[in-house]
Design an enzyme around this catalytic site. Structure first.
Site, PDB file in Angstrom:
ATOM      1  N   ASP A  56     -79.743  14.349 -35.126  1.00 24.47           N
ATOM      2  CA  ASP A  56     -79.637  15.377 -34.088  1.00 24.47           C
ATOM      3  C   ASP A  56     -80.924  16.199 -34.069  1.00 24.47           C
ATOM      4  O   ASP A  56     -81.284  16.802 -35.078  1.00 24.47           O
ATOM      5  CB  ASP A  56     -78.418  16.263 -34.408  1.00 24.47           C
ATOM      6  CG  ASP A  56     -78.317  17.453 -33.463  1.00 24.47           C
ATOM      7  OD1 ASP A  56     -78.900  17.380 -32.361  1.00 24.47           O
ATOM      8  OD2 ASP A  56     -77.650  18.440 -33.826  1.00 24.47           O
ATOM      9  N   ASP A  68     -77.160  20.642 -31.725  1.00 29.34           N
ATOM     10  CA  ASP A  68     -75.847  20.731 -31.069  1.00 29.34           C
ATOM     11  C   ASP A  68     -74.793  19.868 -31.775  1.00 29.34           C
ATOM     12  O   ASP A  68     -73.664  19.740 -31.302  1.00 29.34           O
ATOM     13  CB  ASP A  68     -75.943  20.360 -29.580  1.00 29.34           C
ATOM     14  CG  ASP A  68     -76.312  18.906 -29.360  1.00 29.34           C
ATOM     15  OD1 ASP A  68     -76.570  18.193 -30.358  1.00 29.34           O
ATOM     16  OD2 ASP A  68     -76.342  18.466 -28.193  1.00 29.34           O
ATOM     17  N   ASP A  81     -79.222  12.219 -31.016  1.00 28.11           N
ATOM     18  CA  ASP A  81     -79.818  12.081 -29.685  1.00 28.11           C
ATOM     19  C   ASP A  81     -81.094  11.245 -29.731  1.00 28.11           C
ATOM     20  O   ASP A  81     -81.543  10.835 -30.807  1.00 28.11           O
ATOM     21  CB  ASP A  81     -80.083  13.475 -29.086  1.00 28.11           C
ATOM     22  CG  ASP A  81     -80.773  14.382 -30.096  1.00 28.11           C
ATOM     23  OD1 ASP A  81     -81.808  13.954 -30.653  1.00 28.11           O
ATOM     24  OD2 ASP A  81     -80.256  15.495 -30.371  1.00 28.11           O
ATOM     25  N   ASP A 140     -71.339  -6.462 -25.069  1.00 30.07           N
ATOM     26  CA  ASP A 140     -70.036  -6.012 -25.559  1.00 30.07           C
ATOM     27  C   ASP A 140     -68.918  -6.944 -25.075  1.00 30.07           C
ATOM     28  O   ASP A 140     -68.879  -7.318 -23.896  1.00 30.07           O
ATOM     29  CB  ASP A 140     -69.804  -4.596 -25.005  1.00 30.07           C
ATOM     30  CG  ASP A 140     -68.639  -3.882 -25.648  1.00 30.07           C
ATOM     31  OD1 ASP A 140     -68.685  -3.675 -26.871  1.00 30.07           O
ATOM     32  OD2 ASP A 140     -67.683  -3.528 -24.939  1.00 30.07           O
ATOM     33  N   GLU A 184     -71.252 -10.359 -28.232  1.00 33.58           N
ATOM     34  CA  GLU A 184     -70.128  -9.991 -29.092  1.00 33.58           C
ATOM     35  C   GLU A 184     -68.955 -10.846 -28.631  1.00 33.58           C
ATOM     36  O   GLU A 184     -68.450 -10.680 -27.520  1.00 33.58           O
ATOM     37  CB  GLU A 184     -69.772  -8.508 -28.962  1.00 33.58           C
ATOM     38  CG  GLU A 184     -68.754  -8.110 -30.014  1.00 33.58           C
ATOM     39  CD  GLU A 184     -68.005  -6.808 -29.719  1.00 33.58           C
ATOM     40  OE1 GLU A 184     -67.599  -6.142 -30.683  1.00 33.58           O
ATOM     41  OE2 GLU A 184     -67.808  -6.461 -28.546  1.00 33.58           O
TER      42      GLU A 184
HETATM   43  C1  GLC Z   1     -66.325  -3.561 -28.567  1.00 34.11           C
HETATM   44  C2  GLC Z   1     -67.063  -2.448 -29.242  1.00 34.11           C
HETATM   45  C3  GLC Z   1     -66.118  -1.314 -29.474  1.00 34.11           C
HETATM   46  C4  GLC Z   1     -65.547  -0.854 -28.152  1.00 34.11           C
HETATM   47  C5  GLC Z   1     -64.970  -2.008 -27.361  1.00 34.11           C
HETATM   48  C6  GLC Z   1     -64.738  -1.615 -25.947  1.00 34.11           C
HETATM   49  O1  GLC Z   1     -65.325  -4.080 -29.352  1.00 34.11           O
HETATM   50  O2  GLC Z   1     -67.659  -2.917 -30.413  1.00 34.11           O
HETATM   51  O3  GLC Z   1     -66.741  -0.227 -30.090  1.00 34.11           O
HETATM   52  O4  GLC Z   1     -64.547   0.089 -28.386  1.00 34.11           O
HETATM   53  O5  GLC Z   1     -65.829  -3.111 -27.357  1.00 34.11           O
HETATM   54  O6  GLC Z   1     -65.953  -1.466 -25.267  1.00 34.11           O
HETATM   55 CA    CA Z   2     -78.387  16.700 -30.190  1.00 39.50          CA
END
Ligand code: GLC
Ligand code: CA
Length: 561
Positions: free
Chosen positions: A23, A27, A31, A201, A256
């Site tokens: 950070d 805050d 970031d 993802d 993924e």
């Molecule tokens: C994947 C990500 C996870 C997220 C999900 C929905 O599994 O690794 O963090 O919650 O997708 O996007």
């Molecule tokens: Ca910050």
């Protein structure tokens, strides 16, 4: 056959979870400027690629995995100027930058969805998956990964929309060519900016079974993955993405792929380059689950772990490419999960690193793993921030009463995704040097002992061990390209394997035991030289016939051939 050398096979990827990394303005939220501050640190570690968990505009229902604008930066994380500066700084440090591409779903606050829900004839209606209820009930029996039905009723048009994740994450309709064009345009926009690739993802969920039929018994939680993954058009979509986006640049792409089989993975990550470079599969993460239920404190069975990892190593060899990981933002800390986060923390963290980085595939280091960061001592349910943990608690303790409060807390401490999300521990100052304000999630109190400053100053630290592993990888193509063969599949305590490249060989022996163990070294290795160990003083420099491994010991011997 000589392996084809490719930079992304030789690379090591470092995953940053920006919210918890550094950070810069007090805050309490990590970031982009915080990442800029720490670029030297990453360079010193020696990694090649940064994968940034999502930094786009988001209402943060799922910490940025619910995106409301793909071409803007999340308010708390900074501005687009900060992003450009961060990217330039990464490149100046010799690091490539990979974006998290979350396009199975958007946020329900994305303008496409705001339009889509307005009326059945809205031009954006078909960007999402809308269905009528069946006999006053849900359109089908699919459950959401975050508990409950995967369908949410929308008053305005009296129809349901599909959300495999939270109801604030409506699934995009990939069958609609306009959706695909929008996504490809957005990806090209980021490539124009100079980013180096994408981590995709839940890629294996993009294509849904036509007609959206009921799938087996009522499914809930992560069982949904298994039922819905690898739909009929997913490869067609990714090949289109390859043609329309990825082919134009030398990108690194990782899919993924939850619930992916070996046969499917060979298509996603085939060496013919039609789809993505590598799969990120999770079968080894289920070894300590109870069937499809991850909420348990069952111990990992090493024989099963070896069986799974070996099947992936051998199955993809020469055909496709693996990602290697013990940790990410959705898994607990590996040293607490598989090893010893107490007395032997340093040594056993190094053992895990050895075991993983010596395999074939591209290794991923999740922020803090290189310090041997541990699970956090969460006291009560109110300490958790992750909707996966909070929903599971509500569902399994309050609603269904499957577990008592105490049991569930035990499972959450072991498995909650928040274990990976406590702030990075930079030094021993307040809040581990992560923030001068109030951190958004608790800091692990062990930051006084476990932190980057301390480890940078100590040549025997976990950090320096990772640094060495990463350097060795650059100097020894056998670590990247050597074939893998498991030894002793039946041992419950030792994970041993060899790597072979031409006449050169490595013997890797890792102890997953807190006791002393012995191992009969294969004859051809006897008296070869030590390549790496986590126990310099206890493990001989020349490979003995009978190796005595101290608790959590790991060693690699090198047959130069
Ligand atoms: C994947 C990500 C996870 C997220 C999900 C929905 O599994 O690794 O963090 O919650 O997708 O996007
Ligand atoms: Ca910050």
């Amino acid at each position: 056959m000589k392996p084809e050398r490719l930079w992304w096979k030789e690379a090591v990827v470092y995953q940053i979870y920006p919210r918890s990394f550094k950070d810069s303005n007090g805050d309490g939220i990590g970031d982009l400027r915080g990442i800029i501050e720490k670029m030297d640190y990453l360079q010193e570690l020696g990694v090649d690629v940064i994968w940034l968990s999502p930094i786009y505009e988001s209402p943060n229902d799922d910490n940025g995995y619910d995106i409301s604008n793909y071409q803007a930066i999340m308010k708390g994380f900074g501005t687009m100027e900060d992003f450009d500066e961060m990217l330039a700084s990464a490149h100046a440090h010799g690091l490539r930058l990979v974006m998290d591409l979350v396009v199975n779903h958007t946020s329900d606050e994305h303008p496409w969805f705001v339009e889509s829900r307005k009326s059945v004839d809205n031009p954006y209606r078909d960007y999402y998956i809308w269905r009528e209820g069946k006999d006053g009930k849900f359109p089908n029996n699919w459950g959401s990964c975050f508990t409950g039905s995967a369908w949410e009723f929308d008053e305005r048009t009296q129809m349901y929309y599909l959300h495999l994740f939270s109801k604030k994450q409506p699934d995009l309709n990939w069958e609609n060519p306009k959706v695909r064009e929008e996504v490809f345009r957005m990806m090209n926009w980021w490539l124009d900016k100079g980013v180096d690739g994408f981590r995709m993802d839940v890629l294996s969920l993009l294509s849904k079974e036509p007609g959206l039929p009921d799938l087996g018994p009522v499914l809930n939680g992560y069982a949904v993955y298994n039922a819905c993954a690898n739909g009929p058009r997913v490869h067609e979509y990714i090949q289109e993405m390859r043609r329309k986006v990825l082919n134009r640049a030398d990108t690194i792409t990782v899919g993924e792929c939850c619930a992916v089989t070996l046969e499917e993975a060979k298509k996603y990550a085939s060496r013919d380059g039609r789809e993505v470079n590598m799969v990120f599969q999770f079968e080894h993460m289920d070894v300590d689950s109870d069937g499809e239920n991850k909420w348990t404190d069952k111990k990992m069975d090493l024989r099963k772990m070896k069986e799974v990892l070996t099947r992936w190593e051998k199955g993809l060899e020469g055909i496709a490419w693996n990602s290697l990981f013990w940790e990410n933002h959705a898994q607990p800390r590996s040293v607490s999960r598989y090893a010893d986060d107490g007395r032997y923390r340093v040594r056993s963290a190094k053992m895990l690193a050895t075991c993983l980085h010596m395999m074939q595939g591209t290794p991923y280091v999740y922020q803090g793993e290189e310090l041997g960061m541990t699970n956090a001592p969460f006291q009560s349910v109110s300490d958790f921030r992750d909707l996966d943990s909070i929903n599971a608690y509500r569902d399994l303790v309050k609603d269904q009463k499957v577990f008592t409060e105490e049991e569930m807390l035990r499972f959450l401490r072991k498995k909650s995704r928040d274990n990976a999300r406590t702030p990075f521990q930079w030094d021993d100052s307040e809040n581990g040097g992560f923030t001068t304000g109030t951190p958004w999630i608790m800091v692990n109190p062990n930051y006084k002992e476990i932190n980057a400053k301390e480890e940078l100053a100590d040549p025997a630290s976990v950090f320096h061990y990772y640094q060495k592993l990463i350097r060795l990888r650059k100097e020894n193509p056998i670590m990247v390209y050597g074939t893998y063969d498991l030894l002793l599949p039946e041992s419950e305590t030792i994970y041993a394997y060899t790597r072979t490249l031409g006449k050169e060989k490595l013997l890797v022996v890792c102890s997953f035991s807190g006791e002393e163990e012995t191992f009969d070294c294969p004859e051809e290795f006897v008296v070869t030289e030590r390549f790496l160990t986590n126990c310099e003083t206890e493990i001989p420099e020349k490979c003995p016939e009978k190796l005595v491994l101290p608790p959590w010991g790991a060693v690699v011997y090198h047959l130069k051939g």
